[in-house]
Design an enzyme around this catalytic site. Structure first.
Site, PDB file in Angstrom:
ATOM      1  N   LYS A  80       5.443  29.750  24.265  1.00  0.00           N
ATOM      2  CA  LYS A  80       4.613  29.750  25.473  1.00  0.00           C
ATOM      3  C   LYS A  80       5.484  30.117  26.674  1.00  0.00           C
ATOM      4  O   LYS A  80       6.684  29.830  26.682  1.00  0.00           O
ATOM      5  CB  LYS A  80       3.997  28.353  25.629  1.00  0.00           C
ATOM      6  CG  LYS A  80       2.891  28.242  26.667  1.00  0.00           C
ATOM      7  CD  LYS A  80       2.265  26.844  26.614  1.00  0.00           C
ATOM      8  CE  LYS A  80       1.221  26.627  27.697  1.00  0.00           C
ATOM      9  NZ  LYS A  80       0.556  25.316  27.587  1.00  0.00           N
ATOM     10  N   SER A 105      -4.516  25.303  27.657  1.00  0.00           N
ATOM     11  CA  SER A 105      -3.775  26.354  28.308  1.00  0.00           C
ATOM     12  C   SER A 105      -2.886  27.186  27.380  1.00  0.00           C
ATOM     13  O   SER A 105      -2.478  28.282  27.746  1.00  0.00           O
ATOM     14  CB  SER A 105      -2.899  25.745  29.399  1.00  0.00           C
ATOM     15  OG  SER A 105      -1.873  24.961  28.832  1.00  0.00           O
ATOM     16  N   SER A 131      -3.973  20.966  25.660  1.00  0.00           N
ATOM     17  CA  SER A 131      -3.634  22.391  25.716  1.00  0.00           C
ATOM     18  C   SER A 131      -3.043  22.998  24.441  1.00  0.00           C
ATOM     19  O   SER A 131      -2.857  24.211  24.363  1.00  0.00           O
ATOM     20  CB  SER A 131      -2.663  22.648  26.872  1.00  0.00           C
ATOM     21  OG  SER A 131      -3.355  22.662  28.092  1.00  0.00           O
TER      22      SER A 131
END
Lengths: 92, 473
Positions: free
Chosen positions: B73, B148, B172
């Site tokens: 990420k 997310s 997330s």
């Protein structure tokens, strides 16, 4: 009731600035969000004057060791001068 | 070859059937062809790293991730590489040091070859708030991959990597994993180091794996876990071999079902799948134990007070001076702060900073922040007490299948995406989302299991059983 004055105050605390149009739109959304958060105000809880955020505190030994160099520390600064962070004059 | 996971790719590489370079190059090609916008950047040295791993493997290296291409990420630092947290604020930020999680994966032989798109500063539930554009769902391009960690989950579901790393502050990892047909684990708070991970809400943030199988997830979590002198919240609890919890039955396992959660679930799209899961568990010898966790429905508003409060403090560091975007319009220091932050942050991030400063401000602190903290303490006590009568707790991960892009334009609608996931963050316990069914639009729906602190093994046991024995298997 949240007012434009409140939003101005929060902008200042947050170091943000909105245009008049943004501020108006934000105000209408913000009232709903605060109302959503307000659901908790009626819930029963024990009175705890201090609640730790995190239970653990796994500290390492306090021993000196090398860290980032000055050049590395400022490498991402948007403006730098002579190995330092640079900002406009703050005193006249 | 692209659909292979971590374990199989490593085995094929070690058996000399493929090289790390070949599989890494294949994923890079696939990303270049892909329209998912799951990846912000393919690292320029990706193939060099893969070649280096091939050499090491030829010389006998057999690390747990030997040669395996993993996507991280965009909020995880690797020295010399950009990490922008999906924000204009950090568009040009190049890490000067490597996060502990990235170092552990590199030591295990991983090829960290790209960084995945994400909601700006991990604030969002649909990967729609990123400065780098929206990411799409690999099962339906009109739908969101969740967020997310939507870029990470979309990469896994879309076979753009062997596995990926996400972060989970309120859901997330689990929510996008559910939407993209992947396995997502939010480990215990304290299980995985956050050193070198861009902070959102520090008392809630955890790093975890998003993978194609439960076994891959167990392998990756073992690599990520363990104490770290650079993160005092990271605990000394022994890291087990999580794969030892796999290939077991669930006979006699006590699965708690929360009455108030079932009330919240009533009428939602995921309700029938949740009920199917209960039947499935019962039919396979588990015992369903009704329990109650008082105020569970308040976990969401509690989260949307605590997380913005911490975010407002954490994001105060982006001042246009040290390492972030600086506005060209600013002429004095105050303007540097205000204009840089106003131009550098997106709408949702500003909203949360404002909300955070509101609940922390004089006159509201007790009514909101302190009240939320008191409720958090109570939820945690009640959650732990619930585990006296069950081994794991079952909950849906999401309200249903992935939503249409643009459908959650109202912030409250977006926040409600986290209604079943925030409980684990607020109480610090581990939780996993495992793919369970295909919904009415033929999109994946995951189910969530929650365990007591440091009992990730239990989650792998039940999720592995579900994966291997669910209908259609």
């Amino acid at each position: 009731m949240i007012t434009i004055k409140d939003i101005n105050h929060l902008e200042n605390l947050s170091k943000l600035e909105f245009s008049d149009e943004e501020r108006q739109k934000f105000l209408s959304e913000f009232e709903n969000i605060v109302a959503f958060a307000s659901q908790i105000t009626g819930a029963k809880t024990e009175d705890k004057s201090f609640i730790k955020a995190v239970d653990m505190n796994n500290l390492r030994a306090d021993e000196p060791k090398p860290s980032l160099s000055q050049d590395e520390v400022i490498s991402n600064a948007p403006v730098k001068k002579k190995g330092c962070f640079s900002v406009p004059r703050i005193m006249e | 070859m692209l659909e292979l996971g971590i374990k199989e790719i490593r085995e094929q590489i070690l058996a000399k059937k493929i090289t790390s370079e070949q599989i890494t190059a294949a994923y890079i090609e696939e990303i270049k062809k892909s329209k998912l916008n799951a990846v912000i950047e393919i690292f320029a040295d990706a193939l060099d790293r893969a070649k280096e791993m091939d050499k090491k493997i030829a010389a006998g290296f057999t690390g747990k991730l030997a040669g395996v291409p993993i996507i991280i990420k965009d909020n995880i630092l690797v020295k010399g590489k950009k990490a922008s947290a999906g924000s204009k604020m950090l568009e040009n930020y190049v890490a000067e040091y490597t996060s502990t999680v990235a170092q552990k994966m590199l030591d295990a032989g991983a090829v960290l070859f790209a960084r995945a798109n994400m909601d700006e500063f991990a604030m969002g539930s649909g990967t729609e708030t990123s400065y780098y554009g929206k990411t799409f769902n690999p099962f339906d391009s009109t739908r969101s991959p969740g967020g997310s960690s939507g870029g990470s989950a979309s990469s896994v579901g879309g076979n753009l990597c062997a596995g990926a790393i996400g972060t989970d502050t309120g859901g997330s990892i689990r929510q996008p994993a559910s939407y993209c047909g992947a396995v997502g684990m939010k480990p215990t708070y304290g299980r995985v180091s956050r050193y070198g991970v861009i902070a959102f809400a520090s008392s809630l943030d955890q790093v975890g794996p998003i993978t194609k199988t439960v076994e891959d997830n167990a392998i990756l979590l073992e690599v990520l876990s363990g104490e770290d002198a650079n993160d005092e919240t990271c605990d000394k609890v022994l890291v087990p071999d999580y794969t030892e919890f796999l290939n077991k039955d669930i006979r006699g396992m006590k699965v708690g079902v929360v009455r108030s959660v079932e009330k919240m679930l009533s009428g939602l799209d995921s309700e029938p799948y949740y009920n199917q899961m209960k039947e499935f568990l019962k039919n396979n010898g588990a015992e369903i134990v009704p329990i109650e966790i008082e105020n569970m429905e308040l976990a969401l508003p509690v989260y949307y007070i605590i997380a913005p409060a911490e975010a407002a403090s954490n994001l105060a560091r982006y001042d246009g001076v040290k390492y972030s975007y600086r506005s060209k319009e600013a002429t004095n220091l105050e303007e540097i702060y205000k204009k840089s932050r106003s131009e550098g942050f997106g709408k949702e991030v500003k909203r949360r900073i404002m909300l955070g400063n509101y609940v922390l401000s004089s006159g509201y602190f007790d009514a909101y922040y302190n009240k939320a903290r008191a409720l958090q303490a109570k939820l945690r006590d009640d959650m732990l007490a619930a585990f006296n009568s069950c081994d794991v707790i079952l909950m849906p991960t999401t309200k249903g299948e992935a939503f249409k892009i643009g459908e959650k334009a109202n912030p409250i609608d977006a926040y409600k995406e986290d209604m079943f996931t925030v409980g684990a963050n607020i109480t610090g316990v581990p939780a996993i989302s495992v793919p369970f069914a295909m919904g009415k639009n033929n999109l994946p729906v995951g189910m969530q299991f929650i365990a007591p602190h440091y009992e990730e093994g239990r989650l792998y046991r039940v999720a592995d059983f579900v994966e291997k024995h669910k209908e259609g298997k």
